[in-house]
Scaffold this motif. Structure first.
Motif: not given
Ligand code: LLP
Length: 421
Positions: A243-245, A284-285, A370-372
């Motif tokens: 994912v995009s950080y 991203n959630a 920081v959802g994952a």
């Protein structure tokens, strides 16, 4: 739309001002957006819709909070689990047993028995000794264990070394070259039913090329196994899409691009494809909401000391991971600073010499994406209680994990009689 957005000058999660959560729950606190999770799931489901009945098994390790699991189970996902604890969580979250895949490089016989008794889609085996142990457990329980073998395709995933898993020197799976003989042996073991093959080469992958190389090897293996008389009906392609950080870096391929590659490479396989996305669904959630304790002078720029630390969010310390950090109520000015936590380690640092919103003591900030692999990798180092978690849905919100108390942390500890005085 970004679920964490500014509205009337203050950051919201969906329709809820983040400051409300900070006021009522305190900081640090993880905040998750239901809408973001749902939209990630639906994007992947629609991207994979052209495949024949794919099983999307969410990698529970990414975020195992039961409210998150229940949200994802309600979207029709399955679960990829790696421990007895994750099996229990997946069931508690409402995932049907026949959508649960059990991965993991060191399944114990107790964990095998738990999953066999409760039911599952398949075990992804990691070695022949593990297959032999599972065979014995299945025979003892009078059950048949559906199994796939995870193979190690020996490709460089191109991700951080600590989260790349598909190289020959990594502990995962069996070498592709050994797979035909391993499947022959599987066939002889009682209590096992061969379903298929599995592969997972790493996490936070930002290119499709290593995935495609791994899948191509899997396709060749399926043919080779069939020509030896093995019936292969499932192929588990693992997780790993990044994912995009950092928005200044090109975003990883989208779910749609990934799906297009998968459908091209797997054409003609005649299997049910399984996917194990974790980060893609929840990354991203989530944000970590934190308060600035104080701003301290440094040699070239200040240290912004926040009340979140490496025990709450380990990724920057462990992988030098980059996470966006923003003020909840930006002043429209910036400053250059190190953003650090209060833990007594130099590695307890979230950003170095970064230009951030100008903040002062008492300001709220949010750490993004920081959802994952965040709350779940938390610890109580420095006797800091585990961080609470909040789930938002529109303007509704609920604490879905309470802040741990120091008392409950110490309750599990005992002072032996001979030490007491
Ligand atoms: N399947 C298997 C067998 C896995 O080992 C993993 C992740 C996944 C699926 C899900 O991968 P994802 O789609 O989330 O990339 N703590 C690290 C990440 C560790 C990933 C471990 N395995 C981090 O914070 O980046």
């Amino acid at each position: 739309m970004d679920p964490f957005h500014l509205h009337a000058g203050t950051a919201h999660c969906e329709e809820l001002p983040l400051r409300v959560i900070a006021q009522e729950v305190g900081t640090p606190v993880y905040v998750y957006s239901t809408a973001a999770m749902r939209s990630n799931v639906r994007a992947l489901q629609s991207a994979l819709a052209g495949l024949d009945d794919p099983l999307i098994a969410y990698a529970v390790k990414a975020n195992p909070n039961t409210a998150v699991l229940a949200t994802l189970a309600a979207e029709g996902l399955g679960a990829d689990i790696v421990s007895g604890g994750e099996y229990q969580r997946a069931r508690a979250g409402g995932f049907p047993a026949d959508k649960i895949v059990m991965s993991g490089v060191g399944k114990t016989t107790a964990e095998m028995a738990l999953a066999l008794n409760g039911g599952l889609f398949q075990f992804n085996l990691e070695s022949l000794p593990e297959a032999e142990a599972l065979s014995q457990v299945a025979v003892e329980l009078g059950k048949t264990a559906p199994v796939a073998f995870r193979v190690n395709p020996d490709v460089a995933a191109g991700s951080h070394a600590k989260i790349s898993t598909g190289g020959a020197h990594n502990k995962f799976g069996i070498p592709v070259a050994e797979a035909p003989a391993a499947f022959d042996r599987l066939k002889e073991l009682p209590g096992l039913e061969i379903k298929g093959v599995a592969v997972h080469i790493g996490s936070q992958l930002t290119s499709l090329q290593p995935l495609e190389a791994a899948f191509a090897r899997l396709g060749e293996l399926i043919e080779a196994l069939r020509s030896r008389g093995h019936s292969i009906t499932t192929a588990d392609l693992g997780g790993g899409l990044g994912v995009s950080y950092d928005p200044s870096i090109e975003a990883p391929p989208s779910a749609a691009e990934y799906a297009a590659m998968v459908s091209r490479v797997t054409r003609g396989w005649r299997v049910r494809l399984v996917f194990e996305p974790g980060r893609l669904i929840v990354g991203n959630a989530g944000v970590l909401l934190t308060e600035v304790i104080r701003v301290k002078n440094g040699p070239s720029h200040p240290f912004v000391v926040i009340d979140a630390a490496m025990n709450d969010l380990l990724r920057p310390t462990l992988y030098d991971a980059w996470h966006g950090i923003e003020a909840v109520v930006p002043r429209g000015q910036t400053m250059r600073a190190d953003v650090v936590g209060p833990v007594c380690e130099t590695g307890d640092c979230f950003a170095q010499a970064r230009t951030i919103d100008r903040v002062e003591a008492g300001d709220l900030m949010m750490i993004r994406t920081v959802g994952a692999y965040a709350a779940t990798m938390g610890s109580t180092y420095n006797s800091r209680p585990l961080t609470p978690e909040v789930l938002v849905d529109g303007d509704r919100w609920a604490v879905v994990r309470e802040r741990q108390s120091i008392e409950s942390m110490m309750a599990a500890e005992k002072i032996p009689q001979w030490v007491r005085r």
